[in-house]
Design a protein around this motif. Sequence first.
Motif, mmCIF file in Angstrom:
data_model
loop_
_atom_site.group_PDB
_atom_site.id
_atom_site.type_symbol
_atom_site.label_atom_id
_atom_site.label_comp_id
_atom_site.label_asym_id
_atom_site.label_seq_id
_atom_site.Cartn_x
_atom_site.Cartn_y
_atom_site.Cartn_z
ATOM 1 N N UNK A 76 28.128 49.018 -29.991
ATOM 2 C CA UNK A 76 26.949 49.289 -30.814
ATOM 3 C C UNK A 76 26.669 48.106 -31.742
ATOM 4 N N UNK A 77 27.705 47.623 -32.425
ATOM 5 C CA UNK A 77 27.533 46.489 -33.341
ATOM 6 C C UNK A 77 27.157 45.210 -32.598
ATOM 7 N N UNK A 103 25.400 45.101 -29.816
ATOM 8 C CA UNK A 103 23.974 45.247 -29.474
ATOM 9 C C UNK A 103 23.093 44.898 -30.668
ATOM 10 N N UNK A 104 23.454 45.422 -31.825
ATOM 11 C CA UNK A 104 22.691 45.121 -33.039
ATOM 12 C C UNK A 104 22.697 43.631 -33.330
ATOM 13 N N UNK A 105 23.853 43.019 -33.223
ATOM 14 C CA UNK A 105 23.987 41.591 -33.494
ATOM 15 C C UNK A 105 23.147 40.761 -32.522
ATOM 16 N N UNK A 106 23.198 41.116 -31.243
ATOM 17 C CA UNK A 106 22.430 40.375 -30.234
ATOM 18 C C UNK A 106 20.931 40.492 -30.489
ATOM 19 N N UNK A 107 20.472 41.687 -30.819
ATOM 20 C CA UNK A 107 19.043 41.886 -31.099
ATOM 21 C C UNK A 107 18.621 41.067 -32.316
ATOM 22 N N UNK A 108 19.470 41.042 -33.326
ATOM 23 C CA UNK A 108 19.159 40.292 -34.553
ATOM 24 C C UNK A 108 19.123 38.790 -34.266
ATOM 25 N N UNK A 109 20.127 38.287 -33.525
ATOM 26 C CA UNK A 109 20.195 36.863 -33.202
ATOM 27 C C UNK A 109 19.021 36.409 -32.346
ATOM 28 N N UNK A 110 18.513 37.291 -31.513
ATOM 29 C CA UNK A 110 17.384 36.954 -30.633
ATOM 30 C C UNK A 110 16.047 37.131 -31.338
ATOM 31 N N UNK A 111 16.079 37.620 -32.569
ATOM 32 C CA UNK A 111 14.837 37.834 -33.309
ATOM 33 C C UNK A 111 14.045 39.033 -32.805
ATOM 34 N N UNK A 112 14.713 39.967 -32.169
ATOM 35 C CA UNK A 112 14.059 41.163 -31.616
ATOM 36 C C UNK A 112 14.130 42.280 -32.662
ATOM 37 N N UNK A 113 13.278 42.201 -33.652
ATOM 38 C CA UNK A 113 13.323 43.143 -34.758
ATOM 39 C C UNK A 113 13.091 44.583 -34.306
ATOM 40 N N UNK A 115 16.169 45.845 -32.576
ATOM 41 C CA UNK A 115 17.197 46.068 -33.600
ATOM 42 C C UNK A 115 16.984 47.402 -34.306
ATOM 43 N N UNK A 116 15.740 47.626 -34.743
ATOM 44 C CA UNK A 116 15.431 48.867 -35.466
ATOM 45 C C UNK A 116 15.568 50.097 -34.567
ATOM 46 N N UNK A 117 15.163 49.951 -33.312
ATOM 47 C CA UNK A 117 15.278 51.064 -32.370
ATOM 48 C C UNK A 117 16.750 51.423 -32.121
ATOM 49 N N UNK A 173 21.945 55.860 -35.283
ATOM 50 C CA UNK A 173 22.121 56.647 -36.501
ATOM 51 C C UNK A 173 21.809 58.120 -36.303
ATOM 52 N N UNK A 174 20.843 58.385 -35.433
ATOM 53 C CA UNK A 174 20.439 59.768 -35.186
ATOM 54 C C UNK A 174 21.272 60.422 -34.083
ATOM 55 N N UNK A 175 22.044 59.613 -33.355
ATOM 56 C CA UNK A 175 22.848 60.150 -32.250
ATOM 57 C C UNK A 175 21.996 60.604 -31.081
#
Length: 150
Positions: A117-118, A120-130, A133-135, A141-143
């Motif tokens: 999970x982390x 995936x978040x890191x990769x989205x952030x590094x690629x600028x895919x806001x 990242x938010x999705x 968070x909602x499971x």
Amino acid sequence: MKVSMEELLREEYMTLDMIDGYLEYLSGKGRGKSSLESYRRILIKLYDYLSGEAIGAETGAAWKAYLERQGLLPATVDNRISIWNSFMKYLGHREWQIEDFYREKGSVQPELSRTEYLRLLSAAKQMGKEKAYLLIKTLGGAGMRIQELS
């Protein structure tokens, strides 16, 4: 659900117009183009399988058995039965839906580990895919599962 003898004996013939109407209905509910094309392909296969025979209370189970004999993966059979159920609901024949899926009700579905999970978040952030990242953050968070989204 108890089904009357009259309901069991009732029949309907599947037409290409029914398929078109159903796909139009799904389009109005926001289904994407690729989903609609997939539904069309599967419903055309059902239409061909029927070869002009009427749809009835036993048709779904017979089609499921046919799909199994074709050697399809359980997930593929479940997907097609899910489409059958949705189509029957659209036609007003909820009593013809099938509840016999391969997947066990309440069975544990594969989940991402915290590390995955982390990552995936890191990769989205590094690629600028806001948006991605938010999705990912929202779903995590909602499971929620992707399949639960409309």
